[in-house]
Design a protein around this motif. Structure first.
Motif, PDB file in Angstrom:
ATOM      1  N   ASP A   1       0.880  -1.167   0.000  1.00 26.87           N
ATOM      2  CA  ASP A   1       0.000   0.000   0.000  1.00 26.87           C
ATOM      3  C   ASP A   1       0.919   1.219   0.000  1.00 26.87           C
ATOM      4  O   ASP A   1       1.732   1.392   0.908  1.00 26.87           O
ATOM      5  CB  ASP A   1      -0.893   0.001   1.234  1.00 26.87           C
ATOM      6  N   GLY A   2       0.795   2.053  -1.022  1.00 23.40           N
ATOM      7  CA  GLY A   2       1.726   3.158  -1.205  1.00 23.40           C
ATOM      8  C   GLY A   2       2.710   2.869  -2.324  1.00 23.40           C
ATOM      9  O   GLY A   2       3.881   3.229  -2.259  1.00 23.40           O
ATOM     10  N   THR A   3       2.217   2.199  -3.375  1.00 19.41           N
ATOM     11  CA  THR A   3       3.091   1.865  -4.508  1.00 19.41           C
ATOM     12  C   THR A   3       3.681   3.117  -5.142  1.00 19.41           C
ATOM     13  O   THR A   3       4.827   3.119  -5.591  1.00 19.41           O
ATOM     14  CB  THR A   3       2.312   1.055  -5.565  1.00 19.41           C
ATOM     15  N   LYS A   4       2.913   4.207  -5.187  1.00 12.83           N
ATOM     16  CA  LYS A   4       3.420   5.453  -5.767  1.00 12.83           C
ATOM     17  C   LYS A   4       4.627   5.960  -4.981  1.00 12.83           C
ATOM     18  O   LYS A   4       5.624   6.407  -5.556  1.00 12.83           O
ATOM     19  CB  LYS A   4       2.316   6.515  -5.788  1.00 12.83           C
ATOM     20  N   GLU A   5       4.533   5.875  -3.644  1.00 19.97           N
ATOM     21  CA  GLU A   5       5.670   6.274  -2.808  1.00 19.97           C
ATOM     22  C   GLU A   5       6.869   5.379  -3.079  1.00 19.97           C
ATOM     23  O   GLU A   5       8.010   5.850  -3.190  1.00 19.97           O
ATOM     24  CB  GLU A   5       5.282   6.213  -1.321  1.00 19.97           C
TER      25      GLU A   5
ATOM     26  N   GLU B   1       7.447   5.418   2.679  1.00 17.60           N
ATOM     27  CA  GLU B   1       6.184   5.458   3.414  1.00 17.60           C
ATOM     28  C   GLU B   1       5.174   4.541   2.726  1.00 17.60           C
ATOM     29  O   GLU B   1       4.262   4.979   2.031  1.00 17.60           O
ATOM     30  CB  GLU B   1       5.658   6.887   3.503  1.00 17.60           C
ATOM     31  N   CYS B   2       5.378   3.253   2.902  1.00 21.53           N
ATOM     32  CA  CYS B   2       4.488   2.265   2.315  1.00 21.53           C
ATOM     33  C   CYS B   2       4.445   1.068   3.259  1.00 21.53           C
ATOM     34  O   CYS B   2       5.239   0.974   4.190  1.00 21.53           O
ATOM     35  CB  CYS B   2       4.940   1.858   0.914  1.00 21.53           C
ATOM     36  N   ALA B   3       3.515   0.160   3.032  1.00 24.35           N
ATOM     37  CA  ALA B   3       3.371  -0.943   3.972  1.00 24.35           C
ATOM     38  C   ALA B   3       2.663  -2.122   3.340  1.00 24.35           C
ATOM     39  O   ALA B   3       1.833  -1.962   2.435  1.00 24.35           O
ATOM     40  CB  ALA B   3       2.596  -0.478   5.215  1.00 24.35           C
ATOM     41  N   VAL B   4       3.004  -3.302   3.832  1.00 24.97           N
ATOM     42  CA  VAL B   4       2.239  -4.508   3.541  1.00 24.97           C
ATOM     43  C   VAL B   4       1.031  -4.500   4.470  1.00 24.97           C
ATOM     44  O   VAL B   4       1.173  -4.350   5.684  1.00 24.97           O
ATOM     45  CB  VAL B   4       3.077  -5.772   3.793  1.00 24.97           C
ATOM     46  N   SER B   5      -0.153  -4.629   3.908  1.00 25.28           N
ATOM     47  CA  SER B   5      -1.384  -4.673   4.698  1.00 25.28           C
ATOM     48  C   SER B   5      -2.008  -6.052   4.503  1.00 25.28           C
ATOM     49  O   SER B   5      -2.522  -6.368   3.428  1.00 25.28           O
ATOM     50  CB  SER B   5      -2.347  -3.573   4.241  1.00 25.28           C
ATOM     51  N   PHE B   6      -1.960  -6.865   5.540  1.00 21.84           N
ATOM     52  CA  PHE B   6      -2.308  -8.288   5.422  1.00 21.84           C
ATOM     53  C   PHE B   6      -3.220  -8.700   6.570  1.00 21.84           C
ATOM     54  O   PHE B   6      -3.097  -8.218   7.694  1.00 21.84           O
ATOM     55  CB  PHE B   6      -1.027  -9.131   5.466  1.00 21.84           C
ATOM     56  N   GLY B   7      -4.142  -9.591   6.268  1.00 17.22           N
ATOM     57  CA  GLY B   7      -4.953 -10.152   7.338  1.00 17.22           C
ATOM     58  C   GLY B   7      -5.619 -11.440   6.931  1.00 17.22           C
ATOM     59  O   GLY B   7      -5.771 -11.748   5.739  1.00 17.22           O
TER      60      GLY B   7
ATOM     61  N   ILE C   1      -2.285   4.641   3.327  1.00 14.45           N
ATOM     62  CA  ILE C   1      -3.317   4.660   4.353  1.00 14.45           C
ATOM     63  C   ILE C   1      -3.087   3.542   5.369  1.00 14.45           C
ATOM     64  O   ILE C   1      -3.320   3.725   6.571  1.00 14.45           O
ATOM     65  CB  ILE C   1      -4.733   4.564   3.722  1.00 14.45           C
ATOM     66  N   ALA C   2      -2.611   2.387   4.916  1.00 19.26           N
ATOM     67  CA  ALA C   2      -2.342   1.286   5.846  1.00 19.26           C
ATOM     68  C   ALA C   2      -1.261   1.683   6.847  1.00 19.26           C
ATOM     69  O   ALA C   2      -1.381   1.430   8.054  1.00 19.26           O
ATOM     70  CB  ALA C   2      -1.914   0.035   5.079  1.00 19.26           C
ATOM     71  N   TYR C   3      -0.202   2.319   6.350  1.00 16.81           N
ATOM     72  CA  TYR C   3       0.876   2.773   7.224  1.00 16.81           C
ATOM     73  C   TYR C   3       0.372   3.827   8.193  1.00 16.81           C
ATOM     74  O   TYR C   3       0.679   3.800   9.396  1.00 16.81           O
ATOM     75  CB  TYR C   3       2.016   3.307   6.359  1.00 16.81           C
TER      76      TYR C   3
END
Length: 252
Positions: free
Chosen positions: A91-95, A102-108, A178-180
């Motif tokens: 999440d935050g591929t553009k970054e 400033e990006c993150a793996v958002s997993f659940g 947003i996830a970060y």
């Protein structure tokens, strides 16, 4: 053990290995060789080889180990049906594409849309600074001392469109993903997070779940949400502690 019961210790050990593999892949393909491959999808958004790698890695390691899970990823929308993995590999591929960490793996792993479902598990990981938070992390509430102005995290896109203007009550700070942002909010880094642009469930499910478990509210328009059932949320969204609710009415 029932085949549909996931051992949390085993899951966390699996995720620790996944973290290491993600960091190794990024180091090899971005920091050293600079071979970040970027392509444009049909919807004009971009995807990188990092996104593809993480999506396939988690599918292989998690769904491969727990085959009763369906898989719903931004890069592989196989089956939106519970129980399932919901994943935004980056999440935050553009970054990421612009060299901003400033990006993150958002997993659940979710058995239902309900944040109160004790079987549900969420995990957010930023491979660039090591920030990691999960729904299993111990949490001890502390008294929050809010400043003269409430601090909200917003996106670069919304800042560039001047959708949020600082005033005598609110100040805003730009943070990608947003996830970060939601992970940072859950960790106590800001007072609230607000988004006025539509969000897909893979963007916000993990962060919203973790925030909820830590006593933070999620509001969509006039509604307080304790679940996310739609694939996409169109309304203005805000996540915040109940103590500041009365101060936020003017943001909607």
């Amino acid at each position: 053990m029932n085949k549909k019961t996931i051992n949390n210790i085993g899951l966390l050990e699996n995720l620790a290995e996944i973290k290491s593999d993600i960091c190794h892949f990024i180091d090899k393909n971005l920091n050293k060789s600079g071979h970040l491959k970027i392509t444009e999808k049909n919807d004009k958004t971009i995807v990188t080889n990092v996104d593809i790698f993480i999506s396939q890695l988690i599918k292989d390691r998690i769904v491969g180990k727990y085959p009763f899970l369906n898989f719903y990823s931004e890069e592989d929308m196989e089956n939106f049906s519970y129980p399932m993995v919901i994943l935004d590999p980056i999440d935050g591929t553009k970054e990421l594409a612009n060299g901003v960490g400033e990006c993150a793996v958002s997993f659940g792993i979710y058995y239902s849309a309900d944040f109160e479902d004790k079987r549900n598990f969420s995990w957010i990981f930023n491979p660039f600074n090591g920030f990691c938070i999960s729904s299993l992390d111990p949490y001890i509430p502390s008294k929050k001392l809010f400043g003269a102005k409430l601090l909200g995290y917003i996106s670069r896109t919304e800042a560039s469109k001047e959708l949020h203007i600082s005033n005598d009550k609110f100040q805003y700070y730009v943070v990608g993903s947003i996830a970060y942002k939601l992970g940072l909010l859950a960790a106590g880094s800001c007072d609230f997070v607000i988004s006025k642009r539509p969000k897909s469930i893979w963007d916000i499910m993990a962060g919203s779940h973790i925030c909820h478990l830590r006593g933070l509210k999620m509001r969509s328009g006039a509604k307080i949400l304790s679940s996310i059932s739609a694939k996409r949320v169109e309304d203005t969204l805000i996540w915040y502690p109940k103590e500041i609710e009365s101060n936020l009415e003017q943001l909607f």
